[in-house]
Design an enzyme around this catalytic site. Structure first.
Site, PDB file in Angstrom:
ATOM      1  N   THR A  49     -19.640 -81.981  25.361  1.00  0.00           N
ATOM      2  CA  THR A  49     -18.343 -81.453  25.547  1.00  0.00           C
ATOM      3  C   THR A  49     -18.314 -80.574  26.396  1.00  0.00           C
ATOM      4  O   THR A  49     -18.754 -79.355  25.864  1.00  0.00           O
ATOM      5  CB  THR A  49     -17.718 -80.928  24.337  1.00  0.00           C
ATOM      6  OG1 THR A  49     -17.760 -81.791  23.580  1.00  0.00           O
ATOM      7  CG2 THR A  49     -16.347 -80.525  24.433  1.00  0.00           C
TER       8      THR A  49
ATOM      9  N   GLU B 207     -22.480 -72.080  21.487  1.00  0.00           N
ATOM     10  CA  GLU B 207     -21.841 -70.939  20.550  1.00  0.00           C
ATOM     11  C   GLU B 207     -22.574 -70.372  19.692  1.00  0.00           C
ATOM     12  O   GLU B 207     -23.632 -71.139  18.867  1.00  0.00           O
ATOM     13  CB  GLU B 207     -20.812 -72.026  19.699  1.00  0.00           C
ATOM     14  CG  GLU B 207     -19.623 -72.287  20.378  1.00  0.00           C
ATOM     15  CD  GLU B 207     -18.667 -73.405  19.775  1.00  0.00           C
ATOM     16  OE1 GLU B 207     -17.464 -73.352  20.078  1.00  0.00           O
ATOM     17  OE2 GLU B 207     -19.221 -73.909  18.489  1.00  0.00           O
TER      18      GLU B 207
ATOM     19  N   THR C 156      -8.070 -70.906  13.011  1.00  0.00           N
ATOM     20  CA  THR C 156      -7.344 -69.878  12.575  1.00  0.00           C
ATOM     21  C   THR C 156      -7.553 -68.605  13.177  1.00  0.00           C
ATOM     22  O   THR C 156      -8.109 -68.478  14.263  1.00  0.00           O
ATOM     23  CB  THR C 156      -7.835 -69.695  10.901  1.00  0.00           C
ATOM     24  OG1 THR C 156      -9.127 -69.297  11.124  1.00  0.00           O
ATOM     25  CG2 THR C 156      -7.336 -70.721  10.080  1.00  0.00           C
TER      26      THR C 156
END
Lengths: 395, 395
Positions: free
Chosen positions: B187, B266, B395
């Site tokens: 990705t 990440e 969030t």
């Protein structure tokens, strides 16, 4: 007709079975780390093992001797006796020879191990430890405790199966799980005992059939261990058997232990059933369901209680099964967020789906809308605790 | 003979290419989130896309129009325009029609998107944003910044390729990665520009060939996204081409960006090359190498700087490739810990191997000792930061 009655005792619940767990100094702080299961008469034993090509020494030993009957199983934690070559098998033979010399009534003893890979078996400690076994002890709980690694609680279950004519037999089991858990015989050990008069040739097929929908349908971290083992010991002492009732009971035992393993996955805070329906066939349903249990992005979204349905869709799409955005439907609990090409995910549904995810256990249902294949796999979330446990495991 | 010279400019380094990144209000705090690449003449364009069955709208749009030439690529962050159905494609057509109306010289515009899956494209913001583009800007760095999601730094690279006769052409590229990175078109978005006079029919095969050993050999989290894209734009303005030199340059570009994506995975603190040799064949070597990049137990051991070679062995064994404990050899950097059935892992070697793992980048070499297949895959560790980023992403 028959009735399943949940009872205490774990592997000691069936007639004629004994078990205990003691501390042999393998774990720190006098924790229990060495267990046995003993039957007063010779049992038939059947086992299924990991699909990992690097099978641990206990599995190689079991296969080498083509063991079909036994009355003694020895289990140690903290050392997997895996990648230890010929020496690993010799160590088992030395340990089991010592067990036979110590307790004259032991026949065809079997060993099973869990723990760190690639370290020679601490056989001195194990031999010294087993000398302290009392084969007349019936402490299934202590045995279940002794086989734990990073499990946070002992896992056992037992049922009395009462047939219509009032006759009954029992089945009991214990398991360990926690890490290296993955479809294809999870890293786990599971020992099932029964006094049912099951014919020996029905034992293996029954283990295999129910492993697929229970232990092979769970995943904590997608890693398949070198030691995965499920053993079934039957001493037939009840003299009672009913195939349908036994099949139901053993499936129930394996299913309950499998779910306990997922719920107690390393660092897990939730147990999630990924129900796939409408796949081209059952195999594709299983591929998609297991892909969901193993996706890091899905697992971290579960941990964050975030109904990020796009990650679910993306994982199914990447799994390689036949699927189409125009026929897919995704539902969290009873909240449908995407239905056959239409995004229903508004603020209200997002809040409702997030509420479903706050539970300890819930289902995510994905209907692929292609065919009739269905499969349910069980997974857990991945949180900080998993990283902590596994980054610090050896040290 | 030819020389590769590392130069500045990213996608704007080749002649006739322009690019910039601006803030269209998709990301908070006026961060850049909308980029373009523009060529003053019409380019040939070829692209390779994700293998995910749920391909995002920009990919479906590209395929629907069978685009082969363009002079304008529009890229947005924060929204993947995936799982958005027919509407997703219509949204792209609306946005690109607006781009054409705003800048008359745009031909066959192409769009590319990255971000959250399953949310309709914020086309109003994007259309308002693109009105502020200055197509004469040459800020490859700003463009690379605008396409970032959880990337911690912008990723671009450029080379001048000087042939023996003194003629030269240029190749530049930018990429984004960070999460949902996995072998099978990670990705990631990657845009490569060149002024080399490469024949159009050589572009696609060259992209495919080098994707296998670069972008398809990296994994951050084993998740394959709906949006993975590598595009190559060629305007031939240099008038110069040499196949061997160009092949070398594009492989180098793709390899450097792939490694940057892994290093910036990440939460990653380390970039690790998993070198498999001695496999039955190249395919099996790739399976084993990629299994290592995706094993949670291996990734957390990397994070813990723990030379837990048993997890490496177990992962290879579970990957399904032909292997044998008696022929396997495992080496961390230059420290061999297991050699053809023999455990060399003593306290001294453990300390040495742990020291290797303290580096930001290192290799773990596994010789299966079976055949001649080899493959190197690149992965990273998994730490607390990964969990934090992905549990909190929406969030």
């Amino acid at each position: 007709m028959y009735t399943l009655l949940s009872i205490e005792g774990g592997v000691c619940a069936p007639k004629g079975f004994f078990a205990d767990g003691i501390s042999a100094g393998l774990k720190p702080d006098n924790q229990k780390d060495l267990a046995f299961i003993h039957s007063e008469t010779l049992c038939d034993i059947r086992a299924i093992f990991t699909t990992n090509r690097f099978q641990a020494a206990p599995i190689l030993h079991f296969r080498k001797h083509a063991i079909e009957t036994t009355n003694f199983v020895l289990i140690n934690a903290k050392n997997a006796n895996a990648m230890t070559g010929e020496r690993g098998i010799e160590d088992i033979e030395t340990v089991l020879e010592h067990a036979r010399a110590t307790f004259k009534k032991i026949q065809n003893p079997v060993m099973s191990s869990t723990g760190v890979i690639g370290v020679p078996l601490p056989k001195g400690k194990i031999m010294k430890g087993l000398e302290r076994f009392d084969l007349a002890k019936r402490d299934g709980n202590a045995a279940a405790k002794a086989i734990m690694t990073t499990d946070s609680y002992e896992k056992h279950v037992a049922f009395e199966v009462i047939l219509e004519n009032g006759e009954s037999f029992r089945i009991g089991a214990m398991a360990k799980g926690a890490g290296m858990i993955n479809p294809a015989m999870a890293t786990m050990l599971c020992f099932i005992t029964t006094d049912a008069a099951i014919p020996a040739d029905e034992m293996g097929p029954m283990l295999k059939a129910y492993a697929e929908t229970t232990f092979n349908a769970i995943s904590v971290d997608g890693d398949t261990s070198t030691n995965d083992t499920v053993m079934l010991l039957s001493n037939r002492l009840s003299g009672v058997y009913d195939k349908e009732a036994f099949a139901h009971a053993i499936e129930r035992v394996m299913h309950e232990l499998a779910l306990k393993i997922v719920s107690d996955g390393e660092g897990a805070t939730k147990c999630v059933a990924f129900e796939i329906t409408g796949a081209a066939n059952r195999e594709e349903a299983a591929i998609a369901a297991k892909a969901l249990t193993n996706s890091l992005l899905v697992k971290t979204a579960l941990y964050g209680e975030d109904p990020n349905w796009g990650r679910i869709a993306s994982t199914i799409g990447a799994s390689g099964v036949a699927c189409d955005p125009a026929t897919l439907t995704i539902t969290f609990g009873n909240v449908t967020v995407y239905e056959r090409g239409e995004i229903l995910f508004d603020e209200e549904r997002e809040a409702k789906a997030a509420k479903v995810m706050q539970k300890d256990a819930f289902a995510i249902h994905c209907d692929l809308g292609i065919g009739k294949g269905s499969f349910t796999a069980y997974g857990c979330d991945l949180g900080h605790e998993y990283v902590k446990i596994n980054a610090d495991y050896r040290t």
